[in-house]
Write a protein that holds these residues in place. Structure first.
Motif, PDB file in Angstrom:
ATOM      1  N   ASP A  99       0.811  -1.222   0.000  1.00  0.00           N
ATOM      2  CA  ASP A  99       0.000   0.000   0.000  1.00  0.00           C
ATOM      3  C   ASP A  99       0.845   1.274   0.000  1.00  0.00           C
ATOM      4  OD1 ASP A  99       0.969  -0.228   2.533  1.00  0.00           O
ATOM      5  OD2 ASP A  99      -0.891   0.354   3.532  1.00  0.00           O
ATOM      6  N   LEU A 100       2.133   1.148  -0.145  1.00  0.00           N
ATOM      7  CA  LEU A 100       2.999   2.332  -0.192  1.00  0.00           C
ATOM      8  C   LEU A 100       3.147   2.794  -1.634  1.00  0.00           C
ATOM      9  CD1 LEU A 100       4.871   4.080   1.754  1.00  0.00           C
ATOM     10  CD2 LEU A 100       6.735   2.929   0.535  1.00  0.00           C
ATOM     11  N   GLU A 101       2.748   4.036  -1.881  1.00  0.00           N
ATOM     12  CA  GLU A 101       2.843   4.587  -3.229  1.00  0.00           C
ATOM     13  C   GLU A 101       4.094   5.466  -3.347  1.00  0.00           C
ATOM     14  OE1 GLU A 101      -2.031   4.733  -3.749  1.00  0.00           O
ATOM     15  OE2 GLU A 101      -0.823   6.419  -4.449  1.00  0.00           O
ATOM     16  N   ILE A 102       4.729   5.386  -4.504  1.00  0.00           N
ATOM     17  CA  ILE A 102       6.012   6.064  -4.719  1.00  0.00           C
ATOM     18  C   ILE A 102       5.931   6.797  -6.054  1.00  0.00           C
ATOM     19  CG2 ILE A 102       8.504   5.727  -4.972  1.00  0.00           C
ATOM     20  CD1 ILE A 102       7.969   2.846  -3.727  1.00  0.00           C
ATOM     21  N   ALA A 103       6.274   8.071  -6.051  1.00  0.00           N
ATOM     22  CA  ALA A 103       6.178   8.836  -7.296  1.00  0.00           C
ATOM     23  C   ALA A 103       7.301   9.844  -7.381  1.00  0.00           C
ATOM     24  CB  ALA A 103       4.828   9.550  -7.361  1.00  0.00           C
ATOM     25  N   ARG A 104       7.667  10.151  -8.584  1.00  0.00           N
ATOM     26  CA  ARG A 104       8.694  11.167  -8.814  1.00  0.00           C
ATOM     27  C   ARG A 104       8.459  11.819 -10.167  1.00  0.00           C
ATOM     28  NH1 ARG A 104      14.075  10.606 -10.988  1.00  0.00           N
ATOM     29  NH2 ARG A 104      13.086  12.013 -12.417  1.00  0.00           N
ATOM     30  N   THR A 105       8.902  13.046 -10.301  1.00  0.00           N
ATOM     31  CA  THR A 105       8.952  13.701 -11.603  1.00  0.00           C
ATOM     32  C   THR A 105      10.033  14.764 -11.539  1.00  0.00           C
ATOM     33  OG1 THR A 105       7.625  14.693 -13.379  1.00  0.00           O
ATOM     34  CG2 THR A 105       7.177  15.478 -11.149  1.00  0.00           C
ATOM     35  N   GLY A 106      10.584  15.102 -12.693  1.00  0.00           N
ATOM     36  CA  GLY A 106      11.621  16.133 -12.728  1.00  0.00           C
ATOM     37  C   GLY A 106      12.955  15.623 -12.220  1.00  0.00           C
ATOM     38  N   LEU A 107      13.724  16.546 -11.662  1.00  0.00           N
ATOM     39  CA  LEU A 107      15.106  16.252 -11.298  1.00  0.00           C
ATOM     40  C   LEU A 107      15.236  15.900  -9.825  1.00  0.00           C
ATOM     41  CD1 LEU A 107      16.889  19.203 -13.176  1.00  0.00           C
ATOM     42  CD2 LEU A 107      16.148  16.976 -14.061  1.00  0.00           C
ATOM     43  N   ARG A 108      16.133  14.937  -9.544  1.00  0.00           N
ATOM     44  CA  ARG A 108      16.583  14.712  -8.174  1.00  0.00           C
ATOM     45  C   ARG A 108      17.674  15.746  -7.867  1.00  0.00           C
ATOM     46  NH1 ARG A 108      18.697   8.887  -9.556  1.00  0.00           N
ATOM     47  NH2 ARG A 108      19.328  10.230 -11.272  1.00  0.00           N
ATOM     48  N   GLU A 109      18.122  15.776  -6.632  1.00  0.00           N
ATOM     49  CA  GLU A 109      19.191  16.715  -6.276  1.00  0.00           C
ATOM     50  C   GLU A 109      20.410  16.502  -7.161  1.00  0.00           C
ATOM     51  OE1 GLU A 109      20.143  17.323  -2.212  1.00  0.00           O
ATOM     52  OE2 GLU A 109      18.077  17.157  -1.508  1.00  0.00           O
ATOM     53  N   LYS A 110      20.786  15.232  -7.346  1.00  0.00           N
ATOM     54  CA  LYS A 110      22.027  15.013  -8.105  1.00  0.00           C
ATOM     55  C   LYS A 110      21.857  15.318  -9.592  1.00  0.00           C
ATOM     56  CE  LYS A 110      21.919   9.955  -8.768  1.00  0.00           C
ATOM     57  NZ  LYS A 110      22.637   8.715  -8.446  1.00  0.00           N
ATOM     58  N   ASP A 111      20.632  15.151 -10.100  1.00  0.00           N
ATOM     59  CA  ASP A 111      20.378  15.527 -11.509  1.00  0.00           C
ATOM     60  C   ASP A 111      20.529  17.030 -11.689  1.00  0.00           C
ATOM     61  OD1 ASP A 111      19.547  12.868 -12.032  1.00  0.00           O
ATOM     62  OD2 ASP A 111      17.523  13.364 -11.336  1.00  0.00           O
ATOM     63  N   ALA A 112      19.995  17.782 -10.729  1.00  0.00           N
ATOM     64  CA  ALA A 112      20.072  19.239 -10.830  1.00  0.00           C
ATOM     65  C   ALA A 112      21.528  19.689 -10.772  1.00  0.00           C
ATOM     66  CB  ALA A 112      19.252  19.878  -9.705  1.00  0.00           C
ATOM     67  N   ARG A 113      22.275  19.110  -9.822  1.00  0.00           N
ATOM     68  CA  ARG A 113      23.698  19.479  -9.710  1.00  0.00           C
ATOM     69  C   ARG A 113      24.442  19.143 -10.995  1.00  0.00           C
ATOM     70  NH1 ARG A 113      23.437  16.761  -4.787  1.00  0.00           N
ATOM     71  NH2 ARG A 113      22.836  18.244  -3.159  1.00  0.00           N
ATOM     72  N   ALA A 114      24.109  17.998 -11.570  1.00  0.00           N
ATOM     73  CA  ALA A 114      24.839  17.526 -12.757  1.00  0.00           C
ATOM     74  C   ALA A 114      24.706  18.476 -13.940  1.00  0.00           C
ATOM     75  CB  ALA A 114      24.361  16.132 -13.149  1.00  0.00           C
ATOM     76  N   VAL A 115      23.635  19.261 -13.969  1.00  0.00           N
ATOM     77  CA  VAL A 115      23.477  20.188 -15.101  1.00  0.00           C
ATOM     78  C   VAL A 115      23.696  21.636 -14.667  1.00  0.00           C
ATOM     79  CG1 VAL A 115      22.029  18.680 -16.486  1.00  0.00           C
ATOM     80  CG2 VAL A 115      20.938  20.202 -14.819  1.00  0.00           C
ATOM     81  N   GLY A 116      24.276  21.802 -13.464  1.00  0.00           N
ATOM     82  CA  GLY A 116      24.662  23.152 -13.048  1.00  0.00           C
ATOM     83  C   GLY A 116      23.545  24.000 -12.480  1.00  0.00           C
ATOM     84  N   LEU A 117      22.475  23.368 -12.044  1.00  0.00           N
ATOM     85  CA  LEU A 117      21.372  24.128 -11.440  1.00  0.00           C
ATOM     86  C   LEU A 117      21.576  24.212  -9.933  1.00  0.00           C
ATOM     87  CD1 LEU A 117      18.385  22.529 -13.380  1.00  0.00           C
ATOM     88  CD2 LEU A 117      19.012  24.947 -13.450  1.00  0.00           C
TER      89      LEU A 117
END
Lengths: 453, 453
Positions: free
Chosen positions: A335-353
């Protein structure tokens, strides 16, 4: 001519046929497997017992495709692409017959292959993948022969956690062994930790930060568990849930352009870059991530279907584009629901955001409504501009699909402050008076302001 | 100084207090009722038995507000506004004490009053409103005295259908009498018909297109049903679910600007138009509909809370705006979920928009997943431009909150064609591979194209 008879390929075929009739357009499709157009995403639920049988996972059979005027050749593997000569070499797997067939327009929908690390014992009986309907059937057969003992799931991504649920519900004692510190590496580790805790509470043993180095076998060569980080995890069943990689050997051999993740590179119309009459879609391509501006590999049935539509339209002389993804994914463990969209912290760092984060606890319903259960929402917003960068949600009833609000906001380039004013549906059975996404947006707005200029 | 101690007023008070401490800002609030900051939207679920008690619906008690440095005067009615003199006249309802109190800044949060048509018998014992906690308690008392007979609900909007569910679950034979042809006039009639059919299947008698002309009474003057369209509908209980109108008598007497729906008119900062130091929010104001560009009356707790936040920030010297609504609303009758956002057909026509519609049937989960139930999505798109104008959804599990995707898309001004590429969450327990909203967007895109230029 279509290579690959699953979601992307057969969606392309169907859409092309809708656009042009059999008198105008001849459509041939090759599929090396025994099934067409099936839902691989449904396999964990078939194994769990939610889905009554294999055929329920087949959206359209070869016969149905043929009835629509598509010459679908099953169990026929394409072994070589001659792009300059506009022909493919194929081999009928049942008869061994081989030949070349020419085309005017080519669609590559060769899909993905499971990652299968070269470990001792990996090919032993009792080691199961879960990518194909055949895999699912083999696993179900094994369950019926040896029910209710111990299972080890290797990998704790979407497939891994879904298989952990399936085997738990089949009565197995389940251990999940994962190379990452937390399950669900598609989330930030702080959110993955919530999944870890919930899985532990469900009775699943989660062993993180550990590489499997060997599949243990018994005297008869059957799998009897895994060794990971120097420890043995005995089990009668080993399930590989490590994920997939693009099946692009043919494309590579033909000199077609591949990206950093090994997937084919296409333009917005899903045309292979630099090749006027070759299209590609589904699990064999990379897609543009609209938030980071980089190519990503996102093998998901929902994208494959969209690709197929676009390819089918374009190849038949119509028009369509696939602008890209924002990286939305949803799943569940029990019954545990898991969702994500967009960038994680490391994705943002990887592109200089540079970014701020806000994490809030709320509930999916009004707090006083029965079944109101905790929900954690994490939001990333760009420093200074406040532009939404990503959202991750872990919670119970109603958590997963709430991420769609963020997916649309990302597509529209909204700031988190603009999101605080969103007119989201409110009634006590469906949301607190402040929807959890709005609560997160308010906190993220405050964080952007506090971070100053 | 705040007039009205419910969602908008006390949110404003709390936000102002967060912005400025008691040394900097004195906050006085008047509330004529016995309760502060409660969820009126929760009353049907309290009556149904989902919510265990009245106090669960109270978000913050008077004592809690006072502990935060807000001088909340309960059972004290404001009887006159002297805007020029910056003072209000009040009357303590328990003691009869009266007086004038001055202010620097005024917040009007006087809420709504139930529509109560001047019918013979309307004030008879046995006729119940459901707007206040007192109403809810009186109805629950009546249920406990006379359980499980017949009930008539007058009105088939949100409150009406929610009360129909509550009384059905309390064992009553329920008849809903509605002036509109179909229930849920906030939907187009073709979608309202689906609600009608589902309510009938639940065992609720729905009598549409009929005005109630009289509340029937017995020899002792107690309500014994209603007469509507010449027919008698006998019942031991009559519940009024007709909706509310802005409570703006004070504002009207003070010469403050009211709109076509009788609500106060404000600017984007929720400041009453033309009055520098007067704010208004919640159920006593009209709001800008961002899709039609017209003022609408949308009495919903979720807006009231947002208004309060904006007012509290601005009145305490900060900054905030409420840009407007897109008209999102969700509800349910038993397991039937009902949602809408944006414009209905008649709303679009009323503002001169030409449009196309698309209606699709889908399911909330993959078709092969247990519990996958039908869902109908209707989409309106502007002729030529293809801009999304509205979405209505009627279905089971997971139907209601899907409308949020459309709410964000409306806010962002998306076309239905752009929506077809939205990266919405997909996994078999949560959605078919094409989310129903995407299926509707595809059909609407085709309809826009077919309508041509």
């Amino acid at each position: 001519m279509i290579v690959g008879g699953d979601a992307a390929g057969m969606s392309a075929a169907s859409q092309a046929r809708r656009t042009k009739g059999p008198q105008e357009l001849e459509i041939t499709a090759f599929e090396r497997g025994r099934f067409s157009s099936y839902s691989a995403c449904g396999i964990p639920y078939w194994v769990a017992g939610d889905v009554s049988g294999r055929d329920r996972l087949i959206a359209r059979s070869p016969e149905e495709h043929r009835a629509r005027g598509i010459d679908l050749r099953m169990r026929t593997e394409v072994t070589e692409l001659d792009v300059a000569g506009r022909r493919v070499r194929w081999r009928a797997l049942e008869t061994g017959e081989e030949g070349w067939t020419g085309y005017d327009k080519l669609v590559l929908a060769t899909g993905a292959r499971p990652v299968r690390p070269p470990l001792p014992g990996i090919d032993a009986p009792g080691v199961h993948g879960v990518q194909t309907l055949g895999d699912g059937q083999a696993l179900l057969d094994a369950l019926s022969q040896e029910p209710g003992r111990r299972a080890v799931v290797v990998g704790a991504g979407y497939i891994g956690v879904e298989m952990a649920e399936a085997l738990l519900r089949r009565g197995y004692a389940v251990t999940v062994v994962n190379s990452g510190e937390q399950p669900m590496a598609t989330l930030d580790p702080d959110m993955g930790r919530l999944v870890h805790e919930a899985m532990t509470a469900m009775g699943i043993t989660v062993v993180g930060g550990t590489e499997v180095t060997e599949v243990l076998t018994d005297g008869e060569g059957r799998a009897r568990g895994v060794r990971a980080g120097g420890a043995d995890h005995p089990a009668e069943l080993v399930v590989l849930g490590i994920g997939v990689e693009p099946e692009t050997a043919l494309a590579r051999a033909a000199g077609l352009p591949l990206g950093a993740h090994g997937g084919l590179l296409t333009d917005l119309g899903m045309r292979v870059r630099g090749h006027e009459d070759v299209w590609a879609g589904g699990d064999c391509v990379e897609v543009l991530d609209l938030v980071s501006g980089r190519e990503r590999y996102v093998p998901l049935g929902t994208h494959a279907n969209k690709h197929g539509q676009v390819i089918g339209s374009n190849a038949a002389g119509g028009y369509g584009t696939f602008p890209g993804v924002v990286g939305t994914a949803v799943s569940k463990v029990c019954d545990l629901e898991i969702a994500r969209t967009g960038l994680r912290e490391k994705d943002a760092r990887a592109v200089g955001l540079r970014f701020v984060t806000a994490t809030v606890e709320s509930t999916g319903r009004a707090g006083y409504f029965p079944g109101a259960a905790p929900m954690t929402v994490k939001m990333l917003a760009e420093y200074r501009t406040g532009r939404l960068l990503g959202v991750q949600i872990v919670g119970r009833d109603g958590a997963a699909k709430r991420v769609d609000v963020a997916a649309v906001a990302l597509t529209a380039g909204m700031t988190v402050e603009a999101m605080t004013a969103l007119d989201l549906g409110y009634a006590p059975p469906f949301s607190p008076v402040w929807d959890p996404v709005l609560v997160a947006a308010r906190k993220a707005t405050a964080a952007v302001r506090a971070a100053g200029a």
